[in-house]
Design a protein around this motif. Structure first.
Motif, short mmCIF file in Angstrom:
data_model
loop_
_atom_site.label_atom_id
_atom_site.label_comp_id
_atom_site.label_asym_id
_atom_site.label_seq_id
_atom_site.Cartn_x
_atom_site.Cartn_y
_atom_site.Cartn_z
N LYS A 1 -45.61 -51.32 9.37
CA LYS A 1 -44.57 -50.30 9.18
C LYS A 1 -44.38 -49.48 10.44
O LYS A 1 -43.26 -49.07 10.77
N GLN A 2 -45.48 -49.27 11.15
CA GLN A 2 -45.42 -48.49 12.39
C GLN A 2 -46.29 -49.14 13.45
O GLN A 2 -47.45 -49.49 13.17
N ALA A 3 -45.74 -49.35 14.64
CA ALA A 3 -46.51 -49.95 15.72
C ALA A 3 -47.68 -49.05 16.09
O ALA A 3 -47.58 -47.82 16.02
N MET A 4 -48.79 -49.65 16.48
CA MET A 4 -49.97 -48.88 16.87
C MET A 4 -50.75 -49.61 17.94
O MET A 4 -50.63 -50.83 18.08
N VAL A 5 -51.53 -48.88 18.69
CA VAL A 5 -52.37 -49.50 19.71
C VAL A 5 -53.56 -50.15 19.03
O VAL A 5 -53.88 -49.88 17.86
N ALA A 6 -54.25 -51.03 19.76
CA ALA A 6 -55.33 -51.81 19.18
C ALA A 6 -56.43 -50.96 18.59
O ALA A 6 -56.98 -51.25 17.52
N GLU A 7 -56.78 -49.87 19.27
CA GLU A 7 -57.86 -49.00 18.80
C GLU A 7 -57.51 -48.38 17.44
O GLU A 7 -58.37 -48.24 16.57
N GLU A 8 -56.24 -48.01 17.28
CA GLU A 8 -55.80 -47.43 16.01
C GLU A 8 -55.88 -48.47 14.89
O GLU A 8 -56.35 -48.16 13.78
N PHE A 9 -55.42 -49.68 15.19
CA PHE A 9 -55.45 -50.71 14.15
C PHE A 9 -56.88 -51.09 13.81
O PHE A 9 -57.21 -51.30 12.64
N ALA A 10 -57.76 -51.20 14.82
CA ALA A 10 -59.16 -51.52 14.56
C ALA A 10 -59.79 -50.48 13.64
O ALA A 10 -60.54 -50.83 12.72
N GLU A 11 -59.48 -49.22 13.86
CA GLU A 11 -60.02 -48.16 13.02
C GLU A 11 -59.47 -48.26 11.60
O GLU A 11 -60.20 -48.01 10.62
N LYS A 12 -58.21 -48.65 11.48
CA LYS A 12 -57.61 -48.84 10.15
C LYS A 12 -58.32 -49.97 9.41
O LYS A 12 -58.60 -49.86 8.21
N VAL A 13 -58.62 -51.05 10.12
CA VAL A 13 -59.35 -52.17 9.52
C VAL A 13 -60.73 -51.71 9.07
O VAL A 13 -61.17 -52.00 7.95
N ASN A 14 -61.42 -50.99 9.96
CA ASN A 14 -62.77 -50.53 9.64
C ASN A 14 -62.79 -49.66 8.37
O ASN A 14 -63.65 -49.83 7.50
N GLN A 15 -61.85 -48.74 8.28
CA GLN A 15 -61.82 -47.82 7.15
C GLN A 15 -61.37 -48.52 5.87
O GLN A 15 -61.89 -48.23 4.78
N THR A 16 -60.44 -49.45 5.99
CA THR A 16 -59.89 -50.12 4.81
C THR A 16 -60.85 -51.14 4.22
O THR A 16 -61.04 -51.21 3.00
N LEU A 17 -61.47 -51.94 5.08
CA LEU A 17 -62.35 -53.01 4.61
C LEU A 17 -63.83 -52.62 4.64
O LEU A 17 -64.68 -53.43 4.26
N HIS A 18 -64.12 -51.42 5.13
CA HIS A 18 -65.51 -50.94 5.19
C HIS A 18 -66.38 -51.87 6.03
O HIS A 18 -67.50 -52.22 5.65
N ARG A 19 -65.84 -52.28 7.16
CA ARG A 19 -66.53 -53.15 8.11
C ARG A 19 -66.19 -52.70 9.53
O ARG A 19 -65.11 -52.17 9.77
N ASP A 20 -67.11 -52.91 10.46
CA ASP A 20 -66.80 -52.70 11.86
C ASP A 20 -66.27 -54.02 12.40
O ASP A 20 -67.02 -54.96 12.64
N CYS A 21 -64.96 -54.10 12.56
CA CYS A 21 -64.34 -55.36 12.97
C CYS A 21 -64.58 -55.64 14.45
O CYS A 21 -64.87 -54.73 15.24
N LEU A 22 -64.45 -56.89 14.82
CA LEU A 22 -64.52 -57.32 16.21
C LEU A 22 -63.11 -57.43 16.75
O LEU A 22 -62.25 -58.08 16.13
N HIS A 23 -62.84 -56.79 17.89
CA HIS A 23 -61.53 -56.89 18.53
C HIS A 23 -61.69 -57.49 19.91
O HIS A 23 -62.50 -57.02 20.72
N ILE A 24 -60.94 -58.54 20.18
CA ILE A 24 -60.93 -59.15 21.51
C ILE A 24 -59.50 -59.54 21.85
O ILE A 24 -58.64 -59.61 20.98
N GLY A 25 -59.26 -59.79 23.13
CA GLY A 25 -57.99 -60.38 23.51
C GLY A 25 -57.13 -59.52 24.38
O GLY A 25 -57.55 -59.10 25.46
N ALA A 26 -55.94 -59.24 23.89
CA ALA A 26 -54.90 -58.61 24.69
C ALA A 26 -55.34 -57.25 25.23
O ALA A 26 -56.24 -56.61 24.70
N SER A 27 -54.67 -56.82 26.27
CA SER A 27 -54.97 -55.52 26.86
C SER A 27 -54.75 -54.43 25.81
O SER A 27 -53.84 -54.51 24.99
N SER A 28 -55.58 -53.40 25.85
CA SER A 28 -55.57 -52.38 24.81
C SER A 28 -54.28 -51.57 24.78
O SER A 28 -53.96 -50.94 23.79
N ASN A 29 -53.51 -51.59 25.88
CA ASN A 29 -52.28 -50.80 25.89
C ASN A 29 -51.09 -51.58 25.33
O ASN A 29 -49.99 -51.06 25.26
N LYS A 30 -51.32 -52.83 24.91
CA LYS A 30 -50.27 -53.62 24.27
C LYS A 30 -50.21 -53.24 22.80
O LYS A 30 -51.12 -53.51 22.04
#
Length: 252
Positions: free
Chosen positions: A139-168
């Motif tokens: 619904k709203q674009a977000m940076v990788a760190e924001e999305f990772a935190e959303k995953v962590n809070q929603t699924l109750h897991r510390d997700c692994l993030h790799i790949g694209a530059s964080s400012n994408k």
């Protein structure tokens, strides 16, 4: 409710005949004829069976059952203990694998779309209505760190993030519950910003970096809790059966 009636209800709802799978879908171990109390869970582990016995369940309904392709036919050791417990307590075991990933309402992928507010959902494999990987837009674009935190809070897991530059920023996203890491390349080829799944493989790191796509691994179990839970809630509402979701935690 009679076992045969319940089996027919699940068959009509999940339509397992529409997809080729790696294990038999439906009734895997027969138990008592009348079903009043059902335990739902992700995997038919010994721990889940023991919980079902403790609450006097008549049936267990899971995403991961038994008799997988290339699995040994021999019933001994762990498999013997599990099946023996089911038979001794006359408990039915129902399992639905890919049908419970792809169902448009109760599937794991559909439930993840709801959890992460993903819109304009469509198959990642374009033209395939039974695709096990999906794509859409946040619904709203977000940076990788924001999305990772959303995953962590929603699924109750510390997700692994790799790949694209964080400012994408992430606007478009593809996902596949469980062990869907092999779909990352297809997502990248379609210009999608990020790919979310449960597991990660060695080569996934290189693909994510070289094809400039964000990759998030949030756990096989964590991404597949929600389909069978939602299905159980539907069963309780429609059939007036006593349904209890039991989460046997798994960090993988």
């Amino acid at each position: 409710m009679q076992r045969a009636q319940f089996e027919q209800y699940l068959l009509q709802l999940l339509q397992p005949e529409n997809i080729k799978d790696f294990a038999p879908n439906g009734l895997q171990v027969q138990g008592k004829e009348t079903i009043r109390k059902i335990v739902t869970g992700v995997t038919a582990s010994q721990a889940l069976i023991d919980k079902a016995i403790a609450v006097n369940a008549d049936a267990i309904l899971v995403h991961h059952g038994y008799f997988w392709k290339n699995e040994s036919y021999v019933i001994r050791g762990m498999k013997y203990n599990r099946i023996k417990a089911l038979l001794m307590h006359d408990i039915n075991l129902f399992a639905y694998h890919l049908p419970l990933d792809i169902h448009p309402e109760f599937g794991n992928n559909a439930q993840l779309a709801q959890l992460f507010d993903i819109e304009e959902v469509q198959p990642l494999e374009l033209g395939n209505p039974y695709s096990v990987a999906m794509q859409g837009q946040l619904k709203q674009a977000m940076v990788a760190e924001e999305f990772a935190e959303k995953v962590n809070q929603t699924l109750h897991r510390d997700c692994l993030h790799i790949g694209a530059s964080s400012n994408k920023k992430i606007k478009t996203i593809a996902w596949c519950s469980g062990g869907g890491q092999s779909y990352i390349e297809l997502a990248a080829e379609q210009g999608i910003d990020a790919f979310l799944t449960g597991e990660v493989s060695e080569q996934t790191t290189h693909i994510a970096h070289e094809m400039d796509i964000h990759f998030f691994a949030a756990g096989h179990h964590a991404t597949e809790r929600y389909g069978v839970k939602a299905l159980g809630e539907r069963i309780a509402k429609e059939l007036q059966l006593d349904v209890c979701f039991i989460d046997i935690d798994n960090p993988v």
